[in-house]
Design a protein around this motif. Structure first.
Motif, PDB file in Angstrom:
ATOM      1  N   VAL A  31       0.874  -1.180   0.000  1.00 36.20           N
ATOM      2  CA  VAL A  31       0.000   0.000   0.000  1.00 36.20           C
ATOM      3  C   VAL A  31       0.912   1.231   0.000  1.00 36.20           C
ATOM      4  N   ILE A  32       0.759   2.109  -0.987  1.00 32.56           N
ATOM      5  CA  ILE A  32       1.723   3.188  -1.210  1.00 32.56           C
ATOM      6  C   ILE A  32       1.031   4.549  -1.138  1.00 32.56           C
ATOM      7  N   ARG A  33       1.717   5.490  -0.487  1.00 26.78           N
ATOM      8  CA  ARG A  33       1.265   6.877  -0.467  1.00 26.78           C
ATOM      9  C   ARG A  33       2.462   7.778  -0.781  1.00 26.78           C
ATOM     10  N   ILE A  34       2.287   8.733  -1.700  1.00 24.66           N
ATOM     11  CA  ILE A  34       3.307   9.740  -1.993  1.00 24.66           C
ATOM     12  C   ILE A  34       2.839  11.038  -1.349  1.00 24.66           C
ATOM     13  N   ILE A  35       3.668  11.601  -0.479  1.00 30.06           N
ATOM     14  CA  ILE A  35       3.275  12.751   0.333  1.00 30.06           C
ATOM     15  C   ILE A  35       4.316  13.848   0.194  1.00 30.06           C
ATOM     16  N   GLN A  36       3.860  15.107   0.131  1.00 31.65           N
ATOM     17  CA  GLN A  36       4.787  16.232   0.255  1.00 31.65           C
ATOM     18  C   GLN A  36       4.758  16.695   1.710  1.00 31.65           C
ATOM     19  N   MET A  37       5.936  16.857   2.315  1.00 37.53           N
ATOM     20  CA  MET A  37       6.033  17.262   3.711  1.00 37.53           C
ATOM     21  C   MET A  37       6.931  18.485   3.853  1.00 37.53           C
ATOM     22  N   PRO A  38       6.423  19.592   4.412  1.00 39.77           N
ATOM     23  CA  PRO A  38       7.291  20.720   4.742  1.00 39.77           C
ATOM     24  C   PRO A  38       8.347  20.284   5.749  1.00 39.77           C
ATOM     25  N   MET A  39       9.595  20.641   5.495  1.00 39.53           N
ATOM     26  CA  MET A  39      10.700  20.157   6.314  1.00 39.53           C
ATOM     27  C   MET A  39      10.781  20.838   7.682  1.00 39.53           C
ATOM     28  N   GLN A  40      10.041  21.952   7.866  1.00 36.67           N
ATOM     29  CA  GLN A  40      10.079  22.608   9.170  1.00 36.67           C
ATOM     30  C   GLN A  40       9.132  21.944  10.168  1.00 36.67           C
ATOM     31  N   LEU A  41       8.310  20.989   9.681  1.00 32.90           N
ATOM     32  CA  LEU A  41       7.448  20.241  10.587  1.00 32.90           C
ATOM     33  C   LEU A  41       8.250  19.110  11.240  1.00 32.90           C
ATOM     34  N   THR A  42       7.655  18.489  12.259  1.00 31.67           N
ATOM     35  CA  THR A  42       8.380  17.504  13.065  1.00 31.67           C
ATOM     36  C   THR A  42       8.029  16.070  12.662  1.00 31.67           C
ATOM     37  N   PHE A  43       8.749  15.137  13.260  1.00 33.97           N
ATOM     38  CA  PHE A  43       8.422  13.728  13.048  1.00 33.97           C
ATOM     39  C   PHE A  43       7.075  13.380  13.666  1.00 33.97           C
ATOM     40  N   GLU A  44       6.665  14.102  14.694  1.00 33.35           N
ATOM     41  CA  GLU A  44       5.321  13.896  15.241  1.00 33.35           C
ATOM     42  C   GLU A  44       4.272  14.308  14.209  1.00 33.35           C
ATOM     43  N   ASP A  45       4.528  15.390  13.476  1.00 35.45           N
ATOM     44  CA  ASP A  45       3.625  15.791  12.394  1.00 35.45           C
ATOM     45  C   ASP A  45       3.595  14.728  11.295  1.00 35.45           C
ATOM     46  N   LEU A  46       4.753  14.196  10.948  1.00 34.44           N
ATOM     47  CA  LEU A  46       4.814  13.150   9.918  1.00 34.44           C
ATOM     48  C   LEU A  46       4.023  11.927  10.376  1.00 34.44           C
ATOM     49  N   HIS A  47       4.167  11.569  11.646  1.00 33.11           N
ATOM     50  CA  HIS A  47       3.386  10.456  12.204  1.00 33.11           C
ATOM     51  C   HIS A  47       1.893  10.703  12.021  1.00 33.11           C
ATOM     52  N   ARG A  48       1.429  11.910  12.335  1.00 36.34           N
ATOM     53  CA  ARG A  48       0.009  12.229  12.230  1.00 36.34           C
ATOM     54  C   ARG A  48      -0.457  12.210  10.774  1.00 36.34           C
ATOM     55  N   VAL A  49       0.402  12.656   9.856  1.00 37.94           N
ATOM     56  CA  VAL A  49       0.059  12.626   8.437  1.00 37.94           C
ATOM     57  C   VAL A  49      -0.065  11.180   7.954  1.00 37.94           C
ATOM     58  N   ILE A  50       0.887  10.330   8.328  1.00 38.73           N
ATOM     59  CA  ILE A  50       0.825   8.917   7.927  1.00 38.73           C
ATOM     60  C   ILE A  50      -0.438   8.271   8.481  1.00 38.73           C
ATOM     61  N   GLN A  51      -0.744   8.550   9.749  1.00 38.36           N
ATOM     62  CA  GLN A  51      -1.964   8.003  10.337  1.00 38.36           C
ATOM     63  C   GLN A  51      -3.190   8.403   9.514  1.00 38.36           C
ATOM     64  N   LYS A  52      -3.212   9.640   9.073  1.00 35.86           N
ATOM     65  CA  LYS A  52      -4.372  10.139   8.317  1.00 35.86           C
ATOM     66  C   LYS A  52      -4.490   9.449   6.961  1.00 35.86           C
ATOM     67  N   VAL A  53      -3.416   9.399   6.188  1.00 34.44           N
ATOM     68  CA  VAL A  53      -3.533   8.926   4.803  1.00 34.44           C
ATOM     69  C   VAL A  53      -3.605   7.403   4.710  1.00 34.44           C
ATOM     70  N   PHE A  54      -3.228   6.695   5.791  1.00 38.52           N
ATOM     71  CA  PHE A  54      -3.418   5.241   5.814  1.00 38.52           C
ATOM     72  C   PHE A  54      -4.685   4.858   6.580  1.00 38.52           C
ATOM     73  N   MET A  55      -5.422   5.879   7.035  1.00 36.46           N
ATOM     74  CA  MET A  55      -6.683   5.686   7.745  1.00 36.46           C
ATOM     75  C   MET A  55      -6.477   4.876   9.033  1.00 36.46           C
TER      76      MET A  55
END
Length: 382
Positions: free
Chosen positions: A206-230
Motif C-alpha cells: 500500500v503506497i502513499r506519496i506525500i509532500q512534507m514541509p521540512m520545518q514540521l516535526t516527526f510527530e507531524d509526519l506520524h500524524r500525516v501517515i496516520q491520516k492517509v493510511f486511515m
C-alpha cells in the motif's frame, strides 16, 4: 507590541526591573492598563500557571488565539523575556513558512524592537488565555522538556485555540490580519516528496506519496501517515532512521524513562525533531516507520526529492495506491485471511467478519479519496 499581564506576572516584571537597576532591555512597563497599540494584531495576553509541577508563562494573541509557551518564569529569567518572545514568534511563524523578513516585519512594525506591558483587565481576553491553559493540561505529554514545550506544543495549541469562536482558524485569522495591516506574507518552504510504502508480504504494497514541509516535526509526519493510511493512532509507533537512531512519540519516551525501559541506544522524541534536523540529501533518505508493535505494520519510507516553494504549503497527498488496511487484524497475514473471508459470501465466518469490519468498510467507502485526505491534512495545519 503590547502585552497585557496578570497581576502576578506584572509583579514579576517589576521585580525583574528592579534587579536590572532600571528598565528591562526592550521592555517598558506602563503605569495604566491601556495599550499604546492601535491594532489587536500587535496585542497579547500573558499569565503564569503551574502544570505538573512546572511553572509556565502562557501568551495568547488577542485577535487569533495563537499561543506561545515559556518555562522558567522567575524574575531573573524575565530579564531575557524579549529574546524569548522573539525566538518563540520566529519558531511558530517559521512553521507556517514565513520568511525571516516577514517575521521581522511583524515584530518591528508598530513600535520597533520594543514590548510594552500593562495590567490585564479584559475578562474575555483573559478567558482565551485560560482556554489555552486548559488545552495544555489536556496534552499532558507536552512535558518532555523545555524545547518540546516551546516548539511543538505551542504550534499544536495555537492550531486548537478557538475559544472566542471566531470565523477563521487561528493561523488563518492571524495571516489575514497580517496581510491587511502589514502587507503580503513572504513564504519560503523547504519540502520533501516522500514515498511511504506499507509492506504487505505476499500482497501488493500500500503506497502513499506525500509532500512534507521540512520545518514540521516527526510527530507531524506520524500524524500525516496516520491520516492517509486511515489508521486510528491507537497503538505505539517508532521511526528507525538510516543512521540507526530511533524516534518515538513523546508520551512513549516519557513512559520509557519513567519505567526505565529500553536498551542502551537513546530514543529521541518525535516532537523534538524537525524533519530538517535529521533528513538531508546526504543522510536518512531511507528509513522505516513501524506502527502497532503487535500487528507490526512496517512502512518503508524513501525521500524521492527535495525542493522549495515560495508560497504557503501544507502536507499533501499526491498519489495513493492500494486501500488502507484495518487495525487489529493480525498484520499482513491476518489481512490476507480477512480478504479471503470478506470476498467469499459462502465462507463460514463471512457474516461475523463483515460485522466486525463494518466501521472500517464504511470509512473506506466514504473517506478513501485523495481530495478528502488533503482537506483533512490542510485542516490539521492551518
Amino acid at each position: 507590541m503590547h502585552i497585557f499581564a496578570t497581576r502576578k506576572v506584572l509583579q514579576a516584571f517589576k521585580k525583574a526591573e528592579k534587579m536590572a537597576g532600571g528598565s528591562i532591555e526592550n521592555i517598558e512597563i506602563l503605569a495604566d492598563s491601556g495599550s499604546p497599540e492601535e491594532e489587536e494584531l500587535f496585542e497579547w495576553h500573558i499569565n503564569s500557571v503551574k502544570i505538573n509541577q512546572e511553572d509556565l508563562l502562557v501568551l495568547t494573541h488577542d485577535l487569533s488565539g495563537l499561543t506561545l509557551l515559556f518555562l522558567n518564569t522567575d524574575a531573573e529569567e524575565l530579564l531575557d523575556f524579549y529574546e524569548w518572545f522573539e525566538e518563540a514568534v520566529y519558531d511558530l511563524l517559521g512553521k507556517l513558512g514565513f520568511t525571516h523578513k516577514s517575521i521581522q516585519q511583524y515584530l518591528t512594525h508598530s513600535k520597533g524592537s520594543n514590548l510594552t506591558v500593562s495590567k490585564a483587565t479584559d475578562f474575555k481576553k483573559i478567558g482565551r488565555n485560560s482556554s489555552a491553559v486548559n488545552l495544555i493540561r489536556q496534552l499532558d505529554h507536552y512535558q518532555e522538556n523545555e524545547y518540546t514545550i516551546q516548539s511543538y506544543w505551542q504550534y499544536q495549541i495555537s492550531h486548537l485555540n478557538r475559544s472566542l469562536k471566531q470565523e477563521h482558524r487561528p493561523f488563518k485569522q492571524f495571516i489575514s490580519e497580517y496581510e491587511k495591516i502589514i502587507g503580503p506574507v513572504n513564504y519560503h518552504v523547504d519540502l520533501a516528496e516522500i514515498e511511504v510504502r506499507l509492506k504487505m508480504g505476499g500482497l501488493p504494497d500500500v503506497i502513499r506519496i506525500i509532500q512534507m514541509p521540512m520545518q514540521l516535526t516527526f510527530e507531524d509526519l506520524h500524524r500525516v501517515i496516520q491520516k492517509v493510511f486511515m489508521w486510528q493512532d491507537a497503538h505505539l509507533h517508532q521511526f528507525i532512521m538510516e543512521d540507526g537512531s530511533t524516534i518515538i512519540g513523546a508520551q512513549q519516551k516519557v513512559n520509557m524513562e519513567r519505567y526505565q525501559m529500553g536498551g542502551e541506544e537513546e530514543a529521541y522524541a518525535a516532537s523534538q525533531l524537525k524533519l530538517a534536523d535529521v533528513i538531508t540529501p546526504e543522510t536518512n533518505g531511507v528509513f522505516t516507520y513501524v506502527y502497532d508493535f503487535g500487528d507490526d505494520w512496517v512502512h518503508s519510507i524513501r525521500v524521492r526529492t527535495f525542493y522549495s516553494e515560495n508560497r504557503q504549503v501544507f502536507p499533501k497527498l499526491s498519489l495513493m495506491s492500494g486501500d488502507p488496511v484495518p487495525e487489529n487484524i493480525g498484520g499482513p497475514p491476518g489481512y490476507a485471511y480477512f480478504l479471503e473471508v470478506i470476498n467469499d459470501p459462502t465462507h463460514d465466518e463471512h457474516s461475523v467478519i463483515k460485522e466486525w469490519a463494518n466501521d472500517y468498510l464504511s470509512r473506506l467507502n466514504l473517506f478513501n479519496d485523495v481530495n478528502h485526505f488533503n482537506h483533512d491534512l490542510k485542516s490539521m495545519h492551518i
